[in-house]
Design a protein around this motif. Structure first.
Motif, PDB file in Angstrom:
ATOM      1  N   ILE A  50     -11.395  33.487 -28.882  1.00 40.21           N
ATOM      2  CA  ILE A  50     -10.369  33.645 -29.909  1.00 40.21           C
ATOM      3  C   ILE A  50     -10.346  35.103 -30.350  1.00 40.21           C
ATOM      4  O   ILE A  50     -11.393  35.710 -30.590  1.00 40.21           O
ATOM      5  CB  ILE A  50     -10.608  32.702 -31.106  1.00 40.21           C
ATOM      6  N   ILE A  51      -9.147  35.689 -30.372  1.00 42.20           N
ATOM      7  CA  ILE A  51      -8.961  37.099 -30.700  1.00 42.20           C
ATOM      8  C   ILE A  51      -7.996  37.207 -31.864  1.00 42.20           C
ATOM      9  O   ILE A  51      -6.892  36.639 -31.824  1.00 42.20           O
ATOM     10  CB  ILE A  51      -8.387  37.876 -29.488  1.00 42.20           C
ATOM     11  N   ASP A  52      -8.399  37.898 -32.915  1.00 39.52           N
ATOM     12  CA  ASP A  52      -7.480  38.221 -34.016  1.00 39.52           C
ATOM     13  C   ASP A  52      -6.700  39.470 -33.635  1.00 39.52           C
ATOM     14  O   ASP A  52      -7.287  40.522 -33.360  1.00 39.52           O
ATOM     15  CB  ASP A  52      -8.262  38.467 -35.311  1.00 39.52           C
ATOM     16  N   GLY A  56      -2.269  37.457 -36.090  1.00 37.15           N
ATOM     17  CA  GLY A  56      -2.370  36.090 -35.587  1.00 37.15           C
ATOM     18  C   GLY A  56      -3.625  35.899 -34.761  1.00 37.15           C
ATOM     19  O   GLY A  56      -4.521  36.751 -34.752  1.00 37.15           O
ATOM     20  N   HIS A  57      -3.685  34.765 -34.079  1.00 35.12           N
ATOM     21  CA  HIS A  57      -4.835  34.431 -33.243  1.00 35.12           C
ATOM     22  C   HIS A  57      -4.385  34.224 -31.798  1.00 35.12           C
ATOM     23  O   HIS A  57      -3.386  33.546 -31.549  1.00 35.12           O
ATOM     24  CB  HIS A  57      -5.524  33.155 -33.737  1.00 35.12           C
ATOM     25  N   ILE A  58      -5.110  34.824 -30.863  1.00 34.12           N
ATOM     26  CA  ILE A  58      -4.897  34.607 -29.437  1.00 34.12           C
ATOM     27  C   ILE A  58      -6.064  33.764 -28.931  1.00 34.12           C
ATOM     28  O   ILE A  58      -7.215  34.026 -29.259  1.00 34.12           O
ATOM     29  CB  ILE A  58      -4.858  35.937 -28.661  1.00 34.12           C
ATOM     30  N   ARG A  59      -5.755  32.767 -28.096  1.00 34.64           N
ATOM     31  CA  ARG A  59      -6.797  31.895 -27.559  1.00 34.64           C
ATOM     32  C   ARG A  59      -6.732  31.889 -26.026  1.00 34.64           C
ATOM     33  O   ARG A  59      -6.165  30.958 -25.435  1.00 34.64           O
ATOM     34  CB  ARG A  59      -6.651  30.486 -28.115  1.00 34.64           C
ATOM     35  N   PRO A  60      -7.293  32.909 -25.374  1.00 35.53           N
ATOM     36  CA  PRO A  60      -7.271  32.946 -23.908  1.00 35.53           C
ATOM     37  C   PRO A  60      -8.134  31.836 -23.317  1.00 35.53           C
ATOM     38  O   PRO A  60      -9.214  31.512 -23.830  1.00 35.53           O
ATOM     39  CB  PRO A  60      -7.863  34.316 -23.568  1.00 35.53           C
ATOM     40  N   GLY A  71      -4.690  51.543 -29.816  1.00 37.87           N
ATOM     41  CA  GLY A  71      -4.690  51.761 -31.255  1.00 37.87           C
ATOM     42  C   GLY A  71      -4.544  50.519 -32.112  1.00 37.87           C
ATOM     43  O   GLY A  71      -4.584  50.617 -33.346  1.00 37.87           O
ATOM     44  N   GLU A  72      -4.395  49.342 -31.524  1.00 37.20           N
ATOM     45  CA  GLU A  72      -4.192  48.116 -32.303  1.00 37.20           C
ATOM     46  C   GLU A  72      -5.534  47.436 -32.559  1.00 37.20           C
ATOM     47  O   GLU A  72      -6.300  47.151 -31.631  1.00 37.20           O
ATOM     48  CB  GLU A  72      -3.243  47.175 -31.562  1.00 37.20           C
ATOM     49  N   MET A  73      -5.800  47.154 -33.835  1.00 38.91           N
ATOM     50  CA  MET A  73      -7.063  46.525 -34.216  1.00 38.91           C
ATOM     51  C   MET A  73      -7.124  45.090 -33.700  1.00 38.91           C
ATOM     52  O   MET A  73      -6.122  44.371 -33.699  1.00 38.91           O
ATOM     53  CB  MET A  73      -7.222  46.540 -35.729  1.00 38.91           C
ATOM     54  N   HIS A  74      -8.334  44.678 -33.281  1.00 38.23           N
ATOM     55  CA  HIS A  74      -8.529  43.309 -32.818  1.00 38.23           C
ATOM     56  C   HIS A  74     -10.006  42.946 -32.910  1.00 38.23           C
ATOM     57  O   HIS A  74     -10.864  43.821 -33.066  1.00 38.23           O
ATOM     58  CB  HIS A  74      -8.035  43.142 -31.376  1.00 38.23           C
ATOM     59  N   THR A  75     -10.282  41.664 -32.821  1.00 35.97           N
ATOM     60  CA  THR A  75     -11.651  41.176 -32.772  1.00 35.97           C
ATOM     61  C   THR A  75     -11.815  40.373 -31.482  1.00 35.97           C
ATOM     62  O   THR A  75     -10.961  40.414 -30.601  1.00 35.97           O
ATOM     63  CB  THR A  75     -11.960  40.263 -33.974  1.00 35.97           C
ATOM     64  N   GLY A  76     -12.877  39.620 -31.367  1.00 32.08           N
ATOM     65  CA  GLY A  76     -13.074  38.739 -30.226  1.00 32.08           C
ATOM     66  C   GLY A  76     -14.356  37.962 -30.400  1.00 32.08           C
ATOM     67  O   GLY A  76     -15.378  38.518 -30.813  1.00 32.08           O
ATOM     68  N   GLY A  77     -14.293  36.674 -30.113  1.00 30.65           N
ATOM     69  CA  GLY A  77     -15.473  35.834 -30.247  1.00 30.65           C
ATOM     70  C   GLY A  77     -15.246  34.487 -29.600  1.00 30.65           C
ATOM     71  O   GLY A  77     -14.129  34.167 -29.170  1.00 30.65           O
ATOM     72  N   PRO A 111       0.950  39.181 -26.182  1.00 31.98           N
ATOM     73  CA  PRO A 111      -0.307  39.713 -25.661  1.00 31.98           C
ATOM     74  C   PRO A 111      -1.020  38.767 -24.689  1.00 31.98           C
ATOM     75  O   PRO A 111      -1.918  39.192 -23.961  1.00 31.98           O
ATOM     76  CB  PRO A 111      -1.144  39.914 -26.927  1.00 31.98           C
ATOM     77  N   LEU A 112      -0.633  37.493 -24.698  1.00 31.52           N
ATOM     78  CA  LEU A 112      -1.275  36.498 -23.832  1.00 31.52           C
ATOM     79  C   LEU A 112      -0.281  36.102 -22.746  1.00 31.52           C
ATOM     80  O   LEU A 112       0.800  35.582 -23.034  1.00 31.52           O
ATOM     81  CB  LEU A 112      -1.696  35.277 -24.646  1.00 31.52           C
ATOM     82  N   LEU A 113      -0.636  36.362 -21.474  1.00 26.51           N
ATOM     83  CA  LEU A 113       0.294  36.186 -20.369  1.00 26.51           C
ATOM     84  C   LEU A 113      -0.194  35.117 -19.400  1.00 26.51           C
ATOM     85  O   LEU A 113      -1.395  35.031 -19.096  1.00 26.51           O
ATOM     86  CB  LEU A 113       0.454  37.507 -19.606  1.00 26.51           C
ATOM     87  N   ASP A 114       0.760  34.327 -18.908  1.00 23.93           N
ATOM     88  CA  ASP A 114       0.478  33.311 -17.897  1.00 23.93           C
ATOM     89  C   ASP A 114       1.091  33.772 -16.587  1.00 23.93           C
ATOM     90  O   ASP A 114       2.288  33.636 -16.361  1.00 23.93           O
ATOM     91  CB  ASP A 114       1.070  31.960 -18.326  1.00 23.93           C
TER      92      ASP A 114
END
Length: 274
Positions: A50-52, A56-60, A71-77, A111-114
């Motif tokens: 899960i990435i902020d 929003g939240h991205i769930r790869p 330059g865009e802030m993000h997290t990951g866990g 940001p999340l691509l299929d």
């Protein structure tokens, strides 16, 4: 899951700019909010993350591609108890714009691509370059894939693929690579000499030769290596003489082209001679 983060630095052509590759596997690790100067291109290869990002939240999940802008802030866990694994590369913007027009920085609405085909190609390329970061191979494969990424999924308009004289261009590049097989020139330098972009050179070479430049040169090196093995030289000696990084690099390509290892080939030839 054993946590690890392994970094490999490849070069895009001889004396070219560096490109960092990350192979990561985490069970509990959570990244603090941070940003990169480059595009972050990742492929999830296991588990769930899960990435902020952008509020929003991205769930790869396995097989998905993540594109995070510079330059865009993000997290990951980890999104679940099983942890997650991914491969990522950090690409300067020009690597994504060579085959596009009308923009300086490609914009990806999602940001999340299929894209299973591109995800598979990115994962395979990352895996092989992390094992052997050959400069010509990196420069042949990475810009091509990232241009495809931008052309397929960003708002940038693709350039025309029509290029007169593709065969002439490809033969000129082929001859230079053959003449300098132990230290081949960068594709960027070859493209500049021919008044082309690197993408145009790659497009012309693939069109005329059916393979990218690094694959053509590897097969040419195998042919040269075969002749040297016929004289009785050992694979370890031959590898450097034809431009492979080491014996393992020679063996990988020798088996791809001829179906056997250099050592087996050498022994078979010597046995036949006797």
């Amino acid at each position: 899951m054993r946590e690890q983060a392994l970094w490999t630095r490849a070069r895009l052509g001889r004396d070219g700019p560096p490109l960092d590759l990350l192979t990561a596997r985490f069970d509990r690790h959570v990244y603090a909010p941070h940003a990169h100067d480059e595009f972050t291109i990742g492929v999830c290869v296991g588990g769930s993350e899960i990435i902020d990002y952008r509020g929003g939240h991205i769930r790869p999940g396995p097989g998905s591609i993540v594109v995070l802008a510079p330059g865009e802030m993000h997290t990951g866990g980890p999104a679940a108890s099983g942890g997650y694994a991914y491969r990522a590369l950090y690409a300067e913007t020009p690597l994504l714009t060579d085959g596009t027009v009308g923009t300086t920085v490609p914009h990806f609405r999602e940001p999340l691509l299929d894209d299973p085909e591109l995800a598979t190609a990115l994962r395979l390329t990352h895996t092989e370059l992390a094992a052997c970061p050959d400069p010509l191979e990196a420069e042949s494969r990475i810009p091509w894939l990232l241009t495809a990424l931008a052309r397929r999924h960003s708002t940038a308009r693709p350039t025309s693929d029509t290029l007169p004289g593709a065969a002439h261009i490809a033969h000129a590049v082929r001859d230079r690579l053959a003449d300098e097989l132990t230290a081949p020139p960068s594709l960027a330098a070859l493209a500049a000499d021919l008044g082309l972009s690197r993408y145009q050179l790659l497009r012309a070479f693939r069109t005329a030769m059916g393979v990218p430049p690094y694959a053509w040169l590897a097969q040419y090196r195998v042919t040269r290596a075969r002749s040297l093995l016929d004289t009785g030289l050992r694979p370890a000696e031959v590898a450097g003489m034809v431009g492979f990084a080491d014996q393992a690099h020679l063996t990988r390509w020798f088996r791809r082209v001829l179906g056997v290892t250099p050592a087996v080939y050498r022994n078979s030839v010597q046995d036949s001679g006797r």
